[in-house]
Motif scaffolding. Sequence first.
Motif, PDB file in Angstrom:
ATOM      1  N   ASP A  81      54.345 -16.301  42.998  1.00 39.55           N
ATOM      2  CA  ASP A  81      53.782 -16.403  44.345  1.00 39.55           C
ATOM      3  C   ASP A  81      54.814 -15.931  45.366  1.00 39.55           C
ATOM      4  OD1 ASP A  81      51.273 -17.667  43.570  1.00 39.55           O
ATOM      5  OD2 ASP A  81      52.485 -19.426  43.102  1.00 39.55           O
ATOM      6  N   ILE A  82      56.065 -16.335  45.141  1.00 43.46           N
ATOM      7  CA  ILE A  82      57.157 -16.000  46.049  1.00 43.46           C
ATOM      8  C   ILE A  82      58.348 -15.501  45.236  1.00 43.46           C
ATOM      9  CG2 ILE A  82      58.846 -16.958  47.679  1.00 43.46           C
ATOM     10  CD1 ILE A  82      56.697 -18.990  48.503  1.00 43.46           C
ATOM     11  N   ILE A  83      58.991 -14.450  45.723  1.00 42.11           N
ATOM     12  CA  ILE A  83      60.252 -13.978  45.147  1.00 42.11           C
ATOM     13  C   ILE A  83      61.350 -14.221  46.174  1.00 42.11           C
ATOM     14  CG2 ILE A  83      61.566 -11.978  44.323  1.00 42.11           C
ATOM     15  CD1 ILE A  83      58.889 -10.742  43.452  1.00 42.11           C
ATOM     16  N   VAL A  84      62.457 -14.810  45.729  1.00 40.40           N
ATOM     17  CA  VAL A  84      63.597 -14.988  46.625  1.00 40.40           C
ATOM     18  C   VAL A  84      64.826 -14.333  46.008  1.00 40.40           C
ATOM     19  CG1 VAL A  84      62.680 -17.125  47.595  1.00 40.40           C
ATOM     20  CG2 VAL A  84      64.256 -17.250  45.665  1.00 40.40           C
ATOM     21  N   PHE A  85      65.639 -13.753  46.878  1.00 36.96           N
ATOM     22  CA  PHE A  85      66.887 -13.128  46.448  1.00 36.96           C
ATOM     23  C   PHE A  85      68.017 -13.802  47.221  1.00 36.96           C
ATOM     24  CE2 PHE A  85      70.184  -9.787  47.063  1.00 36.96           C
ATOM     25  CZ  PHE A  85      70.601  -9.713  45.738  1.00 36.96           C
ATOM     26  N   THR A  86      68.969 -14.395  46.488  1.00 38.69           N
ATOM     27  CA  THR A  86      70.001 -15.187  47.145  1.00 38.69           C
ATOM     28  C   THR A  86      71.335 -14.452  47.304  1.00 38.69           C
ATOM     29  OG1 THR A  86      70.253 -16.335  44.999  1.00 38.69           O
ATOM     30  CG2 THR A  86      69.073 -17.491  46.724  1.00 38.69           C
ATOM     31  N   GLY A  87      71.251 -13.161  47.623  1.00 41.73           N
ATOM     32  CA  GLY A  87      72.426 -12.436  48.094  1.00 41.73           C
ATOM     33  C   GLY A  87      73.215 -11.658  47.072  1.00 41.73           C
ATOM     34  N   TYR A 116      61.544 -13.025  50.038  1.00 42.91           N
ATOM     35  CA  TYR A 116      62.546 -13.458  51.011  1.00 42.91           C
ATOM     36  C   TYR A 116      63.954 -13.236  50.453  1.00 42.91           C
ATOM     37  CZ  TYR A 116      58.530 -15.773  53.105  1.00 42.91           C
ATOM     38  OH  TYR A 116      57.294 -16.023  53.660  1.00 42.91           O
ATOM     39  N   ALA A 117      64.910 -13.024  51.364  1.00 45.68           N
ATOM     40  CA  ALA A 117      66.291 -12.791  50.941  1.00 45.68           C
ATOM     41  C   ALA A 117      67.252 -13.374  51.965  1.00 45.68           C
ATOM     42  CB  ALA A 117      66.548 -11.295  50.783  1.00 45.68           C
ATOM     43  N   VAL A 118      68.459 -13.683  51.509  1.00 50.25           N
ATOM     44  CA  VAL A 118      69.551 -14.069  52.400  1.00 50.25           C
ATOM     45  C   VAL A 118      70.752 -13.169  52.125  1.00 50.25           C
ATOM     46  CG1 VAL A 118      68.876 -16.465  52.763  1.00 50.25           C
ATOM     47  CG2 VAL A 118      70.289 -15.879  50.777  1.00 50.25           C
ATOM     48  N   THR A 190      70.661 -20.243  50.064  1.00 44.98           N
ATOM     49  CA  THR A 190      72.039 -20.029  50.483  1.00 44.98           C
ATOM     50  C   THR A 190      72.736 -19.243  49.389  1.00 44.98           C
ATOM     51  OG1 THR A 190      74.155 -21.099  51.026  1.00 44.98           O
ATOM     52  CG2 THR A 190      72.714 -22.276  49.512  1.00 44.98           C
ATOM     53  N   HIS A 191      73.668 -18.392  49.765  1.00 40.89           N
ATOM     54  CA  HIS A 191      74.359 -17.628  48.729  1.00 40.89           C
ATOM     55  C   HIS A 191      75.345 -18.514  47.974  1.00 40.89           C
ATOM     56  CE1 HIS A 191      75.884 -14.236  46.556  1.00 40.89           C
ATOM     57  NE2 HIS A 191      77.109 -14.410  47.023  1.00 40.89           N
ATOM     58  N   GLU A 192      76.201 -19.201  48.701  1.00 46.42           N
ATOM     59  CA  GLU A 192      77.235 -20.022  48.075  1.00 46.42           C
ATOM     60  C   GLU A 192      76.711 -21.429  47.785  1.00 46.42           C
ATOM     61  OE1 GLU A 192      79.247 -16.712  50.194  1.00 46.42           O
ATOM     62  OE2 GLU A 192      77.773 -18.205  50.824  1.00 46.42           O
TER      63      GLU A 192
END
Length: 273
Positions: A81-87, A116-118, A190-192
């Motif tokens: 449903d959602i793809i997220v990329f954390t950096g 979504y991405a950060v 968050t990346h870290e």
Amino acid sequence: MKTRKIIKKILLLLFLIVVFIPIYAFKIEPRLSVVHHIPLSYGEAKTELKVLQLSDIQVSESYQVNRLTKIVDKVNQKKPDIIVFTGDLFDNYSQYANETEIIQQLKNMQATIGKYAVWGNHDYGGGAANIYRYVMNSADFTVLQNDGETIDVNGKQVFIGGLDDSLLGNPSVDATLSYRSQVDYSILLTHEPDVADDFIGTDTQLVLAGHSHGGQVWLPFYQVTNVLAKKYTRGLYTLADGTKLYVNTGIGTTSVHARFGVIPEISVFEITF
């Protein structure tokens, strides 16, 4: 006589191990990928949401864009449903960049609700800061930077928020959460990972992070850790207030372009709330 044969066999075995491990670590494991399914339940648990996380692709001469094709196929097979990329899309942008092909590969990833991405620390260095948002937006990712948005999932409200990179950016938990009103479930990116403690007590259900690479090279007697990834290095954690934190071990490599005992990861969260 038997003792000599045994010693020879042991020496041969040790030789093969010494030869095989570098070949495996540099040439084989970095080209593998594993999908981890993480079921999470919260509250009445009547609504289902599938969130797929990718992190730390680290595009470089050692991880060229065409290798993403198999990752894209695996992502789409899961029908998230959602793809997220954390950096950390790039490893060192100034030395290797191919925006057109990167955009197309990321654009081929399909999600029914949104992507979504950060920012990661490598997305700021080597000139990457000038192109990162453009690349991700062109691939239909919403880049979150101390902000977020609320989406409707079958009548329930889900907040997706994203913190700016905690090493080279200007992260603000308060600014990020100021975009949140009354919701049924909150996901913070968050990346870290070690900054996840800053979300304790904020009524956040899930924090997703990357950065650590899971150590990238795992040895039973020594664990490699990164700055702001020393406390939380890989997998699922439960924070002091019950908030769940997941640290994705990433797709690519950095510094030493090898992986050993830390296969590149796609994580899929099957959330009911």
